[in-house]
Design a protein around this motif. Structure first.
Motif, PDB file in Angstrom:
ATOM      1  N   UNK A   1     -23.996   9.731  47.343  1.00  0.00           N
ATOM      2  CA  UNK A   1     -23.306  10.890  47.943  1.00  0.00           C
ATOM      3  C   UNK A   1     -24.026  11.311  49.221  1.00  0.00           C
ATOM      4  N   UNK A   2     -23.282  11.472  50.279  1.00  0.00           N
ATOM      5  CA  UNK A   2     -23.868  11.943  51.542  1.00  0.00           C
ATOM      6  C   UNK A   2     -23.544  13.426  51.696  1.00  0.00           C
ATOM      7  N   UNK A   3     -24.588  14.223  51.907  1.00  0.00           N
ATOM      8  CA  UNK A   3     -24.370  15.651  52.149  1.00  0.00           C
ATOM      9  C   UNK A   3     -24.101  15.860  53.621  1.00  0.00           C
ATOM     10  N   UNK A   4     -22.952  16.431  53.932  1.00  0.00           N
ATOM     11  CA  UNK A   4     -22.695  16.824  55.321  1.00  0.00           C
ATOM     12  C   UNK A   4     -22.557  18.340  55.363  1.00  0.00           C
ATOM     13  N   UNK A   5     -23.621  18.990  54.950  1.00  0.00           N
ATOM     14  CA  UNK A   5     -23.692  20.445  55.040  1.00  0.00           C
ATOM     15  C   UNK A   5     -24.867  20.754  55.958  1.00  0.00           C
ATOM     16  N   UNK A   6     -24.841  21.919  56.608  1.00  0.00           N
ATOM     17  CA  UNK A   6     -25.937  22.212  57.544  1.00  0.00           C
ATOM     18  C   UNK A   6     -27.186  22.709  56.826  1.00  0.00           C
ATOM     19  N   UNK A   7     -27.649  21.965  55.866  1.00  0.00           N
ATOM     20  CA  UNK A   7     -28.857  22.240  55.122  1.00  0.00           C
ATOM     21  C   UNK A   7     -28.533  22.834  53.762  1.00  0.00           C
ATOM     22  N   UNK A   8     -29.280  22.400  52.711  1.00  0.00           N
ATOM     23  CA  UNK A   8     -30.210  21.276  52.727  1.00  0.00           C
ATOM     24  C   UNK A   8     -29.470  19.992  53.066  1.00  0.00           C
ATOM     25  N   UNK A   9     -30.198  19.065  53.673  1.00  0.00           N
ATOM     26  CA  UNK A   9     -29.568  17.882  54.245  1.00  0.00           C
ATOM     27  C   UNK A   9     -29.820  16.641  53.391  1.00  0.00           C
TER      28      UNK A   9
ATOM     29  N   UNK B   1     -17.315  10.060  48.556  1.00  0.00           N
ATOM     30  CA  UNK B   1     -18.757   9.942  48.813  1.00  0.00           C
ATOM     31  C   UNK B   1     -19.353  10.963  49.769  1.00  0.00           C
ATOM     32  N   UNK B   2     -18.600  12.009  50.122  1.00  0.00           N
ATOM     33  CA  UNK B   2     -19.127  13.010  51.059  1.00  0.00           C
ATOM     34  C   UNK B   2     -18.997  14.414  50.466  1.00  0.00           C
ATOM     35  N   UNK B   3     -20.049  15.203  50.597  1.00  0.00           N
ATOM     36  CA  UNK B   3     -19.987  16.611  50.197  1.00  0.00           C
ATOM     37  C   UNK B   3     -20.059  17.479  51.444  1.00  0.00           C
ATOM     38  N   UNK B   4     -19.042  18.330  51.633  1.00  0.00           N
ATOM     39  CA  UNK B   4     -19.090  19.323  52.712  1.00  0.00           C
ATOM     40  C   UNK B   4     -19.097  20.718  52.093  1.00  0.00           C
ATOM     41  N   UNK B   5     -19.286  21.736  52.916  1.00  0.00           N
ATOM     42  CA  UNK B   5     -19.324  23.119  52.425  1.00  0.00           C
ATOM     43  C   UNK B   5     -17.981  23.504  51.813  1.00  0.00           C
ATOM     44  N   UNK B   6     -18.038  24.275  50.734  1.00  0.00           N
ATOM     45  CA  UNK B   6     -16.798  24.755  50.128  1.00  0.00           C
ATOM     46  C   UNK B   6     -16.498  26.197  50.553  1.00  0.00           C
ATOM     47  N   UNK B   7     -17.060  26.599  51.705  1.00  0.00           N
ATOM     48  CA  UNK B   7     -16.764  27.919  52.273  1.00  0.00           C
ATOM     49  C   UNK B   7     -16.841  27.782  53.782  1.00  0.00           C
ATOM     50  N   UNK B   8     -16.372  28.822  54.464  1.00  0.00           N
ATOM     51  CA  UNK B   8     -16.485  28.822  55.923  1.00  0.00           C
ATOM     52  C   UNK B   8     -16.896  30.207  56.371  1.00  0.00           C
ATOM     53  N   UNK B   9     -17.480  30.292  57.548  1.00  0.00           N
ATOM     54  CA  UNK B   9     -17.973  31.576  58.069  1.00  0.00           C
ATOM     55  C   UNK B   9     -17.251  31.992  59.336  1.00  0.00           C
ATOM     56  N   UNK B  10     -16.191  31.284  59.708  1.00  0.00           N
ATOM     57  CA  UNK B  10     -15.463  31.658  60.919  1.00  0.00           C
ATOM     58  C   UNK B  10     -14.403  32.701  60.553  1.00  0.00           C
TER      59      UNK B  10
ATOM     60  N   UNK C   1     -12.966  24.386  58.063  1.00  0.00           N
ATOM     61  CA  UNK C   1     -13.967  23.726  57.207  1.00  0.00           C
ATOM     62  C   UNK C   1     -15.108  23.323  58.106  1.00  0.00           C
ATOM     63  N   UNK C   2     -16.315  23.273  57.529  1.00  0.00           N
ATOM     64  CA  UNK C   2     -17.479  23.022  58.361  1.00  0.00           C
ATOM     65  C   UNK C   2     -18.208  21.775  57.903  1.00  0.00           C
ATOM     66  N   UNK C   3     -18.730  21.048  58.873  1.00  0.00           N
ATOM     67  CA  UNK C   3     -19.374  19.766  58.591  1.00  0.00           C
ATOM     68  C   UNK C   3     -20.716  19.741  59.314  1.00  0.00           C
ATOM     69  N   UNK C   4     -21.785  19.506  58.566  1.00  0.00           N
ATOM     70  CA  UNK C   4     -23.120  19.410  59.160  1.00  0.00           C
ATOM     71  C   UNK C   4     -23.314  18.049  59.794  1.00  0.00           C
ATOM     72  N   UNK C   5     -24.044  18.027  60.893  1.00  0.00           N
ATOM     73  CA  UNK C   5     -24.313  16.769  61.606  1.00  0.00           C
ATOM     74  C   UNK C   5     -25.776  16.377  61.481  1.00  0.00           C
ATOM     75  N   UNK C   6     -26.526  17.121  60.679  1.00  0.00           N
ATOM     76  CA  UNK C   6     -27.976  16.919  60.605  1.00  0.00           C
ATOM     77  C   UNK C   6     -28.342  16.243  59.294  1.00  0.00           C
ATOM     78  N   UNK C   7     -29.578  15.770  59.225  1.00  0.00           N
ATOM     79  CA  UNK C   7     -30.040  15.045  58.039  1.00  0.00           C
ATOM     80  C   UNK C   7     -30.086  13.561  58.325  1.00  0.00           C
ATOM     81  N   UNK C   8     -30.401  12.808  57.290  1.00  0.00           N
ATOM     82  CA  UNK C   8     -30.543  11.356  57.448  1.00  0.00           C
ATOM     83  C   UNK C   8     -29.154  10.714  57.456  1.00  0.00           C
ATOM     84  N   UNK C   9     -28.384  11.007  58.479  1.00  0.00           N
ATOM     85  CA  UNK C   9     -27.040  10.449  58.637  1.00  0.00           C
ATOM     86  C   UNK C   9     -26.885   9.951  60.066  1.00  0.00           C
ATOM     87  N   UNK C  10     -26.037   8.942  60.219  1.00  0.00           N
ATOM     88  CA  UNK C  10     -25.932   8.257  61.504  1.00  0.00           C
ATOM     89  C   UNK C  10     -24.512   8.415  62.054  1.00  0.00           C
TER      90      UNK C  10
END
Ligand SMILES: *Cc1c(COP(=O)(O)O)cnc(C)c1O
Length: 370
Positions: A1-9, A321-330, A335-344
């Protein structure tokens, strides 16, 4: 599973492997790790070892922000906070509940804060001693120009507390060049790609209040500094999340091996670009113009189709295979997707394909409004 949340990454296996060991936090071997980490972190922040100290605290980023507010701003002290989004709001609440006085400044949440606006607000608020800035506002994805805003703060003879939690390790920070920064806060589990459980506040030794003035022993950075100076900087005050500390040391080795901040930022920028462009290509609408889009998190407008459901979308992505946030702050649904962490960038392209498939599976036909 790849986490695409803006932390934890998403982290590397070597980082997680450091957790599979029992550690004695007060043992000399472990103290050596703590001491080394503090030096590494201070130097990554561009700190001057005579002027600055990196103080570790157990827990999450907000604990570090609260400790910073309490330890550099006296009770009743006034802090101007540009309301960039939910992390700025939280800083305001932390200040208020600690009996400090937040002065909110309304700003456009979809654009970086303008240094001129800060300068003008400070001229109108002579009793404000500090500005509280969120460097990378994780709720919108906008990056504020911390060096330029710091210069405006310095020009008015005021001080800065910087929430660098989702910025540090990727965006530039050079504390020696920004003497107005009293405290910069960041955690182990965002751009430095460690595990959660650890927060650092890099402070100026000469601007901390005296021990006891924080109004909370747990969050009193002056007390933590006194402890660090007393034991040579090698131990935490109270029990740390020892496994997260050891894992962070490995994460910093991998950071150095990648080449440090500049290549890491370049990878995140490319991740964000592939994502922003890919979302546009499959008919979705990112919330920000690409020029204002930072490299940490990308928000995408929720499709206006009646069958759209964020929880169902999150589940459909998890099956791929991807987990994104299940909430938004806008303000508007997104929906929000993190670009950080060990992902390419390749991972991001696979994610774009997964989004396309998930929307088809859910029967979402209308992908963008006007
Ligand atoms: C993640 C984050 C924090 C800290 O969040 P915690 O859940 O307390 O670790 C603070 N500020 C910003 C901008 C963040 O992105």
């Amino acid at each position: 599973m790849i986490l695409l949340i803006p932390g934890p990454v998403t982290t590397r296996a070597e980082v997680r492997a450091a957790m599979a060991v029992d550690y004695a936090p007060w043992d000399d071997d472990f103290r050596a790790i703590s001491r080394r980490l503090r030096q590494r972190v201070c130097s990554l922040a561009g700190g001057d070892p005579v002027v600055h100290t990196a103080l570790p605290l157990q827990g999450c980023g907000h604990f570090g922000t609260e400790a910073a507010l309490r330890s550099v701003l006296p009770a009743g002290g006034r802090i101007l906070i540009p309301m960039t989004g939910s992390y700025a709001e939280r800083m305001g609440r932390l200040a208020r509940e600690a009996d400090r006085v937040p002065i909110p400044l309304v700003v456009d949440q979809n654009r970086p804060v303008s240094p001129a606006q800060i300068g003008e607000a400070l001229r109108n608020e002579p009793d404000v001693t500090h500005v509280g800035l969120v460097y990378s506002e994780t709720s919108s994805g906008v990056i504020n120009d911390a060096p330029a805003i710091g210069a405006a703060v310095r020009a008015q003879g005021r001080r800065l507390i910087l929430d660098a939690v989702s910025a540090f390790g990727a965006l530039p920070l050079d504390l020696a060049q920004q003497p107005e920064i009293d405290a910069a806060v960041f955690t182990s589990n965002k751009c430095l790609e460690g595990l959660p459980g650890l927060v650092f506040v890099v402070v100026r030794n000469d601007t901390l209040l005296s021990p006891g003035q924080a109004g909370s022993w747990s969050f009193d950075l002056a007390d933590i500094l006194a402890q660090a100076q007393g034991d040579g900087g090698g131990s935490f005050r109270f029990t740390p999340a020892a496994q997260a500390v050891a894992a962070f040391d490995v994460a910093l080795d991998l950071y150095d091996a990648e080449g440090g901040r500049v290549p890491r930022l370049a990878r995140y920028r490319e991740n964000a670009h592939v994502l922003w462009q890919g979302m546009t290509d499959i008919g979705l609408r990112p919330c920000l113009a690409e020029a204002d889009q930072g490299p940490i998190v990308v928000n995408i407008h929720a499709p206006p189709d009646l069958v759209w459901s964020l929880p169902n979308f999150v589940d459909a992505l998890k099956r791929r295979g991807f987990t994104i946030s299940n909430f938004y702050n806008t303000v508007e649904p997104s929906f929000r997707v993190g670009c950080i962490g060990n992902v390419s960038p390749d991972d991001m392209q696979r994610f774009v394909n997964a989004v396309d498939e998930a929307l088809i599976e859910l029967g979402v036909v209308i992908r963008r409004g006007n």
